[in-house]
Design an enzyme around this catalytic site. Structure first.
Site, mmCIF file in Angstrom:
data_model
loop_
_atom_site.group_PDB
_atom_site.id
_atom_site.type_symbol
_atom_site.label_atom_id
_atom_site.label_comp_id
_atom_site.label_asym_id
_atom_site.label_seq_id
_atom_site.Cartn_x
_atom_site.Cartn_y
_atom_site.Cartn_z
ATOM 1 N N PRO A 91 0.832 -1.206 0.000
ATOM 2 C CA PRO A 91 0.000 0.000 0.000
ATOM 3 C C PRO A 91 0.864 1.251 0.000
ATOM 4 O O PRO A 91 1.775 1.389 0.806
ATOM 5 C CB PRO A 91 -0.810 -0.115 1.301
ATOM 6 C CG PRO A 91 -0.090 -1.115 2.136
ATOM 7 C CD PRO A 91 0.630 -2.029 1.207
ATOM 8 N N GLN A 149 -7.152 -1.354 1.629
ATOM 9 C CA GLN A 149 -6.701 -0.967 2.964
ATOM 10 C C GLN A 149 -7.566 0.186 3.462
ATOM 11 O O GLN A 149 -7.664 1.223 2.815
ATOM 12 C CB GLN A 149 -5.228 -0.537 2.942
ATOM 13 C CG GLN A 149 -4.669 -0.262 4.334
ATOM 14 C CD GLN A 149 -3.277 0.336 4.295
ATOM 15 O OE1 GLN A 149 -3.112 1.500 3.916
ATOM 16 N NE2 GLN A 149 -2.275 -0.429 4.694
ATOM 17 N N TYR A 198 -1.732 6.735 12.717
ATOM 18 C CA TYR A 198 -3.090 7.111 12.363
ATOM 19 C C TYR A 198 -4.033 6.762 13.515
ATOM 20 O O TYR A 198 -3.590 6.349 14.592
ATOM 21 C CB TYR A 198 -3.489 6.458 11.043
ATOM 22 C CG TYR A 198 -2.618 6.905 9.886
ATOM 23 C CD1 TYR A 198 -2.452 8.262 9.596
ATOM 24 C CD2 TYR A 198 -1.923 5.990 9.103
ATOM 25 C CE1 TYR A 198 -1.631 8.692 8.557
ATOM 26 C CE2 TYR A 198 -1.100 6.403 8.056
ATOM 27 C CZ TYR A 198 -0.955 7.758 7.796
ATOM 28 O OH TYR A 198 -0.135 8.183 6.775
ATOM 29 N N ARG A 218 -2.487 -4.034 9.505
ATOM 30 C CA ARG A 218 -1.133 -3.454 9.486
ATOM 31 C C ARG A 218 -0.854 -2.855 10.849
ATOM 32 O O ARG A 218 -1.660 -2.077 11.377
ATOM 33 C CB ARG A 218 -0.996 -2.390 8.401
ATOM 34 C CG ARG A 218 0.321 -1.618 8.481
ATOM 35 C CD ARG A 218 0.639 -0.791 7.253
ATOM 36 N NE ARG A 218 1.299 -1.602 6.243
ATOM 37 C CZ ARG A 218 2.116 -1.116 5.301
ATOM 38 N NH1 ARG A 218 2.367 0.181 5.243
ATOM 39 N NH2 ARG A 218 2.669 -1.911 4.412
ATOM 40 N N ARG A 256 8.491 1.064 -3.218
ATOM 41 C CA ARG A 256 9.162 1.875 -4.241
ATOM 42 C C ARG A 256 9.585 1.088 -5.481
ATOM 43 O O ARG A 256 9.490 1.622 -6.592
ATOM 44 C CB ARG A 256 10.356 2.590 -3.610
ATOM 45 C CG ARG A 256 9.944 3.718 -2.664
ATOM 46 C CD ARG A 256 11.164 4.406 -2.048
ATOM 47 N NE ARG A 256 10.768 5.540 -1.214
ATOM 48 C CZ ARG A 256 10.443 5.437 0.069
ATOM 49 N NH1 ARG A 256 10.462 4.255 0.656
ATOM 50 N NH2 ARG A 256 10.087 6.509 0.767
#
Length: 767
Positions: free
Chosen positions: A415, A493, A574, A622, A717
């Site tokens: 993600p 997600q 978060y 996660r 990446r």
């Protein structure tokens, strides 16, 4: 120049030799507390590169050392009645006593004055007659300890107990022998270093050591007990100690990892183990010391270089090499300290895990060393995955199943936030192309970016959402494309930004508040992400109910949108992560305090989502496995408990990330830097995990999977740079069973042929 060298081990002797070779006029006195023939080690292991360095530095002593080497090629791992043997490892070793004799004779020939049975004074004032004082007095350096503050000494004492012994048993391979006793596991690292003698290092966990009674035994009793434990490996030969002069208890040790911030103070310079140590399980302590000696002699004798500049260059260059080896040594040390994680492995996987434990030996490096052995491991891996094959196929292409969802391979598109949603948070054509291309690129599973469950739950105005009908329509367009045009599965997600919301898109200023149109924030507590971010409001129960219901509504929409899997984002600071970490959760109610309390609300949200998500479809979570704070926050041990709690609530996979939970954290980056956390959770909690974090080569993926460190591997990446990363890896391995979109098949076949031809040409050049 007049130099005092304190310590007559390999480091001190080789510095004296190297310095005299460069500056014959310098006067060097070497002081050693023991007699010339005394030594407290058995064999010393070298690499071919180390020998090349010695030859370039002093061909005379290098030739004598080389003539005395014992050579061996194989590693043999004995575990649970099986012996796993692999070749191509190319070790060379020499007896420490023989090495010292060679170096002593060479030093004398060059004019070094050797003083044995001389107890060196640790006060610098006692050495006022010398221009330089070289502290080469080893891991227990009195000079370093005397000036500990000036050197900035950092010592980490490791828990395992170990003892250096010798034996006349001739080990034809570098041998690891693991034996189970009534008190736990104990093991030996053994290798031959001359025609008649082998090193035999015994190691065990401290609990096992105490339970076996070693803390109460004399040296003779200890050796007799160890001879009984390892009898099948010793061939009737006794174990020998070279610490026979000691009386009473046996000489058990704890390894001390030593690192110094500064290697010089006034005219006192640290060298070898006095400045740094590397765990014996990677056998590089003497290598580091000898190469230190070469560099120090080179800079001190270079014309026109001031002493300060010389010492700065010495530390700058050598500390980089030390750091590399200490990182590898740390991985190796921790593998042996956490051996219990791997004892359920099949012997062949256990051996693979051992061989790759330091990350210096990779999957493809093992192929170069012993192709037949590695291909046997690969066939075993695919058989265990329910995909038996007579061909050797890299583990990344093994299938994996989560509930009713089957994945064609173990490669995952991680993600990744793209900040490219429409103003109403709907996915756009960008997302169709972005996710569609990566699904067609061959990965087994594609994750969406964190998709937010409400407008105020967004991180930025560019974040996608799942809270309106147009979101379902937009996402359904993408999932339909993925299912119709690839073999990939796709996971949504879901998350809520909490205190990290209402910020600019990543490229406009990461975590920076919007310049206008900010929205109010809610979080576990009223703690701002940084002083520059808005202060959130601590959530009341009605807020918690509303947000939980938003996650449930988004989950129902995910069913309608055609997702194969969903993930709850409870990491990276978060909203739900803010409940889990004590750094942000300062609540005084039942949702704060203990870890169990802090998990209460995230688990409530997850359970509500699981209730409405189809039972045959998997869910993942996660988590951040550490807050990267030395004395506070979530630790890896906490992460195991967090993972267990979510597993009990019904999660099928733990997506193991780390950090990003506290703005002042101190993360430790590097290759595959988060994989150890996935390893710990997988093999301590016995849960399926996904590794992520600076993983960028097929070699990394295959090593992680084969060593049992994770079940899936996510790359971020690399997939941004190359949507067809998996197809390109398949071409490089000449693996043709990967799903390729029909229009792209000719290109894939041509790439495979080109890469195969290039590999054959490279082999031809080597031959």
């Amino acid at each position: 120049m007049k130099i005092a060298c304190l310590g007559g081990g390999p480091a001190g002797l080789y510095f004296a030799i190297s310095m005299k070779r460069r500056d014959p006029a310098c006067e060097i006195d070497l002081f050693e507390r023991n007699r010339a023939g005394d030594t407290f080690g058995w064999g010393v292991v070298f690499s071919d590169q180390t020998l090349a360095n010695l030859t370039a530095n002093d061909p005379v002593s290098a030739a004598l050392v080389s003539d005395a080497f014992a050579h061996w090629d194989d590693i043999a791992v004995h575990i649970k009645g099986e012996t796993i043997r692999s070749g191509g490892h190319g070790f060379i070793g020499i007896g420490r006593k023989h090495l010292l004799a060679i170096l002593q004779d060479r030093a004398r020939d060059l004019g070094v004055r050797l003083h044995f049975e001389h107890e060196a004074d640790s006060d610098l004032h006692a050495w006022a007659g010398y221009d330089l004082v070289i502290a080469a007095d080893g891991v227990n350096s009195r000079m370093r300890d005397r000036y500990e503050e000036q050197f900035g000494v950092d010592i980490d004492t490791r828990p395992n107990k170990f003892m250096w012994l010798g034996t006349r048993q001739d080990f034809p391979a570098f041998t690891f022998a693991f034996e189970r006793t009534e008190a736990g596991w104990i093991w030996a690292h053994a290798y031959r270093f001359d025609d008649a003698t082998s090193t035999f290092i015994v190691e065990c966990a401290p609990d096992t050591w105490a339970a076996l009674g070693f803390d109460r035994m004399t040296q003779d009793e200890t050796i007799a007990r160890l001879e009984a434990i390892f009898a099948q490996h010793l061939g009737g030969n006794p174990l020998m100690s070279n610490a026979a002069h000691l009386r009473g208890a046996a000489l058990w040790l704890n390894f001390r990892r030593i690192l110094c911030e500064r290697w010089a103070y006034r005219n006192l310079i640290l060298l070898g183990d006095a400045a740094h140590t590397a765990h014996f399980s990677i056998g590089s302590g003497t290598k580091l010391a000898l190469e230190d000696a070469i560099k120090l002699a080179e800079v001190l004798s270079r014309p026109g270089l001031s002493r300060d500049d010389a010492l700065a260059e010495y530390q700058a260059e050598r500390s980089v090499e030390v750091l590399k080896l200490q990182n590898s040594a740390r991985n190796s040390t921790e593998w042996f300290e956490t051996l219990g994680r791997y004892l359920d492995f099949a012997p062949i996987q256990f051996a693979y895990s051992l061989l790759t434990r330091s990350q210096r030996v990779s999957h493809e490096n093992l192929r170069l060393r012993d192709r037949n052995w590695l291909e046997g491991v690969e066939r075993w891996f695919h058989t265990e995955a329910g995909n038996p094959t007579t061909r050797a196929v890299p583990p990344m292409f093994a299938p994996f199943r989560l509930r009713g969802m089957s994945l064609a391979n173990r490669v995952v598109v991680s993600p990744m936030a793209t900040y490219s949603a429409a103003p109403d948070a709907a996915p756009t054509d960008f997302h169709l192309v972005h996710y569609g291309a990566r699904a067609q690129g061959g990965a087994g599973l594609v994750f969406t970016e964190m998709t937010c469950v409400s407008p105020e739950g967004r991180i930025t105005p560019g974040c996608t959402g799942m809270y309106a009908p147009e979101h379902v329509t937009g996402w359904r367009r993408i999932t339909d494309f993925v299912h119709a045009n690839s073999a990939a599965r796709i996971c949504l997600q879901l998350g809520h930004s909490g205190a990290k919301g209402s910020t600019r898109r990543g490229w406009e200023g990461m975590d920076q508040p919007l310049e206008q149109d900010n929205w109010p924030l809610i979080a576990a507590a009223d703690i701002a992400w940084t002083p520059g971010n808005a202060q959130p409001r601590a959530m009341a129960r009605e807020d918690m109910d509303r947000v939980r219901d938003q996650f449930v509504a988004a989950t129902r929409m995910a069913v309608e949108a055609g997702f194969d899997m969903i993930e709850l984002h409870a990491a990276h600071g978060y909203l739900l992560s803010g409940f889990i970490t004590p750094l942000h959760n300062r609540r005084g109610d039942e949702y704060g305090g203990s870890l169990a309390n802090r998990l209460r609300y995230p688990l409530e949200v997850f359970a509500a989502m699981r209730d409405v998500w189809p039972v045959e479809r998997p869910m993942s979570v996660r988590i951040s496995a550490t807050d990267w704070m030395a004395d506070a926050g979530i630790t890896p041990d906490d992460a195991v408990e967090i993972a267990r709690a979510f597993a009990q609530a019904g999660t099928d996979l733990i997506d193991v990330s780390a950090g990003q939970t506290w703005a002042e954290a101190n993360p430790v980056y590097g290759r595959m830097f988060q994989t150890p956390f996935a390893d710990k959770i997988r093999n301590e909690a016995k849960l399926a995990t996904m590794a992520v974090g600076n993983i960028f080569e097929p070699d990394h993926v295959n090593a992680i999977l084969t060593a049992g460190r994770a079940d899936l591997v996510a790359l971020a990446r690399p997939h941004l740079a190359d949507p067809y990363w998996t197809l390109h890896a398949a071409a490089a391995f000449d693996y043709r069973d990967v799903a390729v979109p029909a229009p792209y098949l000719p290109g894939q076949m041509q790439l495979t042929r080109n890469l195969k031809r290039a590999a054959e040409q490279a082999e031809g050049y080597k031959a």
